[in-house]
Design an enzyme around this catalytic site. Structure first.
Site, PDB file in Angstrom:
ATOM      1  N   HIS A 366       0.800  -1.218   0.000  1.00  0.00           N
ATOM      2  CA  HIS A 366       0.000   0.000   0.000  1.00  0.00           C
ATOM      3  C   HIS A 366       0.830   1.263   0.000  1.00  0.00           C
ATOM      4  CE1 HIS A 366      -3.430  -2.562   0.491  1.00  0.00           C
ATOM      5  NE2 HIS A 366      -3.970  -1.593  -0.203  1.00  0.00           N
ATOM      6  N   ARG A 473      -9.847   5.359  -1.581  1.00  0.00           N
ATOM      7  CA  ARG A 473      -9.554   4.412  -0.484  1.00  0.00           C
ATOM      8  C   ARG A 473      -9.826   5.107   0.842  1.00  0.00           C
ATOM      9  NH1 ARG A 473      -5.113   2.906  -4.275  1.00  0.00           N
ATOM     10  NH2 ARG A 473      -5.173   0.658  -4.573  1.00  0.00           N
ATOM     11  N   ARG A 509     -14.888   3.824  -1.594  1.00  0.00           N
ATOM     12  CA  ARG A 509     -14.865   2.431  -1.143  1.00  0.00           C
ATOM     13  C   ARG A 509     -15.042   2.405   0.370  1.00  0.00           C
ATOM     14  NH1 ARG A 509      -9.725  -1.211  -2.356  1.00  0.00           N
ATOM     15  NH2 ARG A 509      -8.783   0.065  -0.733  1.00  0.00           N
ATOM     16  N   GLU A 608     -11.914  -9.170  -6.223  1.00  0.00           N
ATOM     17  CA  GLU A 608     -10.486  -9.277  -5.903  1.00  0.00           C
ATOM     18  C   GLU A 608     -10.177 -10.559  -5.138  1.00  0.00           C
ATOM     19  OE1 GLU A 608      -9.277  -5.927  -3.479  1.00  0.00           O
ATOM     20  OE2 GLU A 608     -11.148  -5.908  -2.366  1.00  0.00           O
ATOM     21  N   ASN A 631      -4.746  -5.933  -7.738  1.00  0.00           N
ATOM     22  CA  ASN A 631      -3.655  -6.139  -6.759  1.00  0.00           C
ATOM     23  C   ASN A 631      -3.941  -7.357  -5.890  1.00  0.00           C
ATOM     24  OD1 ASN A 631      -2.894  -3.690  -7.781  1.00  0.00           O
ATOM     25  ND2 ASN A 631      -3.681  -2.522  -6.041  1.00  0.00           N
ATOM     26  N   ASP A 632      -5.135  -7.374  -5.332  1.00  0.00           N
ATOM     27  CA  ASP A 632      -5.461  -8.511  -4.468  1.00  0.00           C
ATOM     28  C   ASP A 632      -5.817  -9.750  -5.277  1.00  0.00           C
ATOM     29  OD1 ASP A 632      -5.095  -7.839  -1.738  1.00  0.00           O
ATOM     30  OD2 ASP A 632      -6.681  -6.363  -1.955  1.00  0.00           O
ATOM     31  N   ARG A 642       1.446  -9.928  -1.542  1.00  0.00           N
ATOM     32  CA  ARG A 642       1.832  -8.754  -2.329  1.00  0.00           C
ATOM     33  C   ARG A 642       2.914  -7.907  -1.672  1.00  0.00           C
ATOM     34  NH1 ARG A 642      -3.846  -5.341  -2.142  1.00  0.00           N
ATOM     35  NH2 ARG A 642      -2.646  -3.472  -2.474  1.00  0.00           N
ATOM     36  N   CYS A 679      -9.548  -1.253 -11.120  1.00  0.00           N
ATOM     37  CA  CYS A 679      -8.943  -0.189 -10.317  1.00  0.00           C
ATOM     38  C   CYS A 679      -7.627  -0.615  -9.668  1.00  0.00           C
ATOM     39  CB  CYS A 679      -9.915   0.301  -9.252  1.00  0.00           C
ATOM     40  SG  CYS A 679     -10.338  -0.963  -8.054  1.00  0.00           S
TER      41      CYS A 679
HETATM   42  C1  PEP Z   1      -6.795  -4.032  -5.409  1.00  0.00           C
HETATM   43  O1  PEP Z   1      -6.735  -4.938  -4.579  1.00  0.00           O
HETATM   44  O2  PEP Z   1      -6.479  -4.171  -6.601  1.00  0.00           O
HETATM   45  C2  PEP Z   1      -7.239  -2.691  -4.992  1.00  0.00           C
HETATM   46  C3  PEP Z   1      -7.462  -1.748  -5.882  1.00  0.00           C
HETATM   47  O3  PEP Z   1      -7.386  -2.464  -3.677  1.00  0.00           O
HETATM   48  P1  PEP Z   1      -6.201  -2.238  -2.632  1.00  0.00           P
HETATM   49  O4  PEP Z   1      -4.913  -2.117  -3.409  1.00  0.00           O
HETATM   50  O5  PEP Z   1      -6.521  -1.001  -1.882  1.00  0.00           O
HETATM   51  O6  PEP Z   1      -6.248  -3.468  -1.796  1.00  0.00           O
HETATM   52 MG    MG Z   2      -7.725  -4.765  -2.676  1.00  0.00          MG
END
Ligand code: PEP
Ligand code: MG
Length: 759
Positions: A366, A473, A509, A608, A631-632, A642, A679
């Site tokens: 993050h 976020r 979100r 995700e 990402n997740d 990650r 996203c």
């Molecule tokens: C993701 O998981 O791709 C996402 C956009 O959320 P975050 O990175 O805040 O977990």
């Molecule tokens: Mg996420």
């Protein structure tokens, strides 16, 4: 004899505290001779050349003149054999082995019994340790001991090597040898600036070196800190008397006693008087004393070392609090640390921050995403970052290659100065696209939004030509507080963002904490935080927190009418249904209070978690839109944390399996006519843009810094070209092949500069 684990730990601790690589290797060689009752020990390390060779770096029991004078190629001699095969060898008579090469005048012909093991880190052979005896073959226990030790030493050796090399350069200021560190995954961009190490002061090991001219203020603040800790300890002893036996309470008093006078204090004064600041003087004194205990054979006495370090941390904490003065951030601040947090980033004025370098983490952590949102490069996951010695030094950060150059020489500065100018040209060129809509060459319209969460990026987001906020976020404003924000505070926050982006959609979100997004005031202790209490799982379990947030959002939307609500970490339809119930409840409450009906905002679910991919139609039947969090989704599909630099090489959102899962989502959503956007970070990666458009996505939300690059890619291709590329991409078997395919296509349009490969 002490247990094997204890002996191993002792050697490793000594290595990790060695001032440089030579001390580390000598201490290993010496300890091994004693621990394994051997007659000789030699340690070879691999060079950085291509191909590497092995140089004798330390030896005990043989002629000392050979150190530094014996070199072997991989495959040459017994040492080379161990390195080439990456396997141990245990021989009763090395002299008769066909690969044995005698080192003249070394004396090793007296010791035919031979055990050699490789030192390996991340598949790379870093060196070889060999021990020899005149008599008595090495048994399985000896082999197990040496193999275990070598496997644990790899990281310590890498670290000590880096620190050692760095010290040498720092002191000699060799112009031609800049210290280079490499991260495992990084964020694009380049910067030249000054390192700033934030001293959170809780760990002795992370106190940086600093020189001071005036020792008096240092001594005073050290004395104040010592006095404060003595008082605390005495009070603690008093309090504990009620619940602890006398001898345990005596420990606190003994600690306090150690701070009265004596060598701990005197040695620290001496170091301060020699020009080192208080915290580093204290760090070195504590370490020196702890090591004296550690070297003792008696396990009980050796364990006292940890008491000294504990006391060391207490005084250090007091010392850091004493000097909790505002930090003077240089104009081009490169934030450096073992573990940089979101709050650390928030501490630096945005116009001064130019890059981050972190020992831990990866490009999808993050903190890296936040850095990206601020448009600055980051080098993450640098295992041997000499954090302690970097404060104030000049650094060049190359996020494209994942390298950072510490104390760079003139050549590197000139080279990067030129790159930065080139970058500026590309950026200037991209600026002309700002107000143009994103159409593919064959006129398909793509909607581009920004990811946000910091006030600091409202203005750049607005100016970037984005069509709204695709992901806000909300956990970020929660993270930089020391308690949950009230409904009123949240209302103001949300109202501000909805107003700023008036007339454009803003996707807020709901709270996504847990995993690697902690709240200091809501601690969660779990063995597997990413598989634990996270996102909507927490808010559904705490409706009071959820409803407060939903009420603030819905109230803020009155008069703005541009709110959309997005639910994170949805793993099945039931969580969507439960969340909808609470959203309706919040809306109903507000309607009651305001005395009129209000419009229901659009509700979306993040996709995700892999299970959501397989329930896509059920989920779509309940929501107005979905947003893929790459990402997740990547982390959960590939089972790759990650944030974990050890497996960062395996983390790729361009993995064909991830692409296939996303295609399934797009197809499922099509059946229910549900709009899909993306996203995650992939949406802002030029290669990712090509893949996502090719699979049928026409709405992307990304860090503001990526927006114009994405637009440039979109405007350079026909949609059907990208569809063909995508069908080729998912036929590939690994992410490297997918990248190669897309890089080639990008280069064919002369756009390699967007990702700094080719032209
Ligand atoms: C993701 O998981 O791709 C996402 C956009 O959320 P975050 O990175 O805040 O977990
Ligand atoms: Mg996420």
């Amino acid at each position: 004899m002490p247990s094997m684990i204890y002996r191993l730990q002792r050697i490793i601790q000594e290595v990790s505290r060695s001032p440089d690589i030579q001390h580390a290797l000598d201490s290993i060689a010496q300890s091994l001779i004693a621990d394994l009752v051997a007659d000789a020990c030699t340690i070879f390390l691999a060079t950085d050349d291509n191909p590497p060779s092995l140089i004798l770096k330390s030896s005990y029991g043989l002629n000392p003149d050979i150190v530094g004078n014996v070199t072997r190629n991989f495959g040459q001699g017994l040492i080379g054999l161990v390195a080439a095969k990456a396997e141990s060898i245990n021989l009763t008579n090395a002299l008769e082995h066909k690969d044995f090469i005698l080192v003249p005048d070394s004396g090793e012909d007296k010791f035919p019994i031979y055990l050699g093991v490789p030192i390996i880190s991340h598949r790379k052979v870093l060196g070889v340790i060999a021990i020899q005896r005149a008599q008595q073959v090495f048994n399985e226990d000896d082999e197990a001991f040496l193999t275990t030790l070598a496997s644990q030493l790899a990281t310590s050796i890498e670290h000590a090597e880096s620190q050692g090399r760095f010290k040498l350069i720092g002191s000699k200021k060799l112009d031609s040898t800049t210290h280079v560190v490499r991260g495992v995954a990084s964020l694009p961009g380049m910067a030249i600036g000054h390192a700033l190490v934030l001293n959170r002061g809780v760990k002795l090991e992370s106190v940086p070196d600093k020189k001071v001219k005036d020792s008096l203020p240092e001594i005073k603040s050290f004395d104040d800190a010592v006095r404060k800790v003595q008082e605390e300890l005495t009070q603690q002893a008093e309090r504990m008397r009620a619940s602890l036996p006398e001898e345990e309470c005596a420990l606190f008093l003994a600690y306090a006693q150690m701070l009265n006078s004596g060598s701990l204090i005197d040695d620290t004064y001496r170091r301060i008087e020699q020009g080192s600041w208080g915290p580093a003087s204290w760090r070195d004194t504590v370490e020196e004393h702890a090591q004296v205990f550690e070297r003792m054979e008696d396990e009980y006495l050796a364990a006292r070392a940890s008491d000294i370090r504990d006391l060391g941390h207490r005084v250090l904490r007091a010392l850091m609090l004493e000097r909790d003065t505002p930090i003077d951030f240089p104009d081009h601040t490169v934030l450096v640390g073992d573990e940089i947090t979101a709050t650390d980033l928030a501490e630096v004025p945005p116009d001064r921050l130019c890059a981050i370098i972190s020992t831990h983490g990866s490009s999808s952590s993050h903190v890296a995403i936040l850095a990206h949102a601020l448009g600055i490069p980051a080098v993450m996951g640098v295992p041997n970052l000499p954090v302690n010695q970097m404060d104030g030094l000049k650094v060049v950060v190359d996020g494209y290659s994942g390298c950072a150059y510490i104390d760079p020489d003139e050549n590197i500065l000139a080279e990067y100065g030129a790159y930065l100018e080139e970058e500026e040209v590309i950026e200037r060129d991209l600026l002309s696209l700002k107000n143009e809509p994103a159409f593919t060459l064959d006129q398909h319209r793509i909607s581009l939004y920004v990811n946000s969460g910091l006030m600091a990026d409202y203005t750049p987001s607005l100016k970037s030509g984005a069509e709204g906020i695709g992901l806000y976020r909300t956990e970020i404003p929660f993270q930089i507080r020391d308690r949950f924000p009230t409904e009123e505070e949240q209302y103001h926050m949300y109202n501000k963002v909805l107003k700023t982006f008036s007339g454009m959609p803003v996707v807020l979100r709901t709270l996504d904490v847990g995993g690697d997004k902690p709240l200091s005031y809501f601690p969660i202790k779990e063995a597997n935080p990413f598989l634990g209490w996270r996102g909507v799982r927490i808010t559904l379990d705490h409706p009071e927190i959820f409803i407060t947030q939903l009420r603030a959002m819905i109230r803020a939307n009155i008069g703005n009418d541009n709110l959309q609500i997005l639910l994170p970490m949805i793993s099945g339809q039931a969580e969507v249904a439960d969340s909808l119930e609470l959203i309706h409840r919040a809306k109903y409450e507000i309607e009651e209070e305001f005395g009129h009906d209000i419009e229901m905002p659009k509700i979306g679910a993040m996709i995700e978690v892999p299970s959501a991919v397989y329930q896509i139609e059920d989920i779509c039947s309940l929501v107005d839109f979905i947003s893929i969090g790459t990402n997740d989704l990547t982390q959960y599909l590939l089972a790759v944390d990650r944030n974990n630099e050890n497996v960062a090489e395996l983390y790729s959102s361009l993995h064909p399996a991830v692409l296939k899962a996303m295609r399934q989502v797009v197809e499922g959503a099509k059946h229910t006519d549900t709009p899909v956007s993306v996203c995650g970070e992939l949406a802002g990666d030029p290669l990712g843009v090509m893949a996502l458009l090719g699979m049928g996505i026409n709405s992307l939300s990304m860090s503001v810094g990526s927006l114009l690059r994405a637009k440039k890619v979109i405007k350079s291709f026909n949609l059907d070209e990208m569809e063909v590329m995508f069908s080729e991409a998912i036929m590939k078997t690994n992410p490297a092949q997918v990248r190669e395919l897309y890089i080639e296509k990008l280069n064919s349009k002369g756009l390699g500069g967007l990702i700094r490969v080719g032209k």
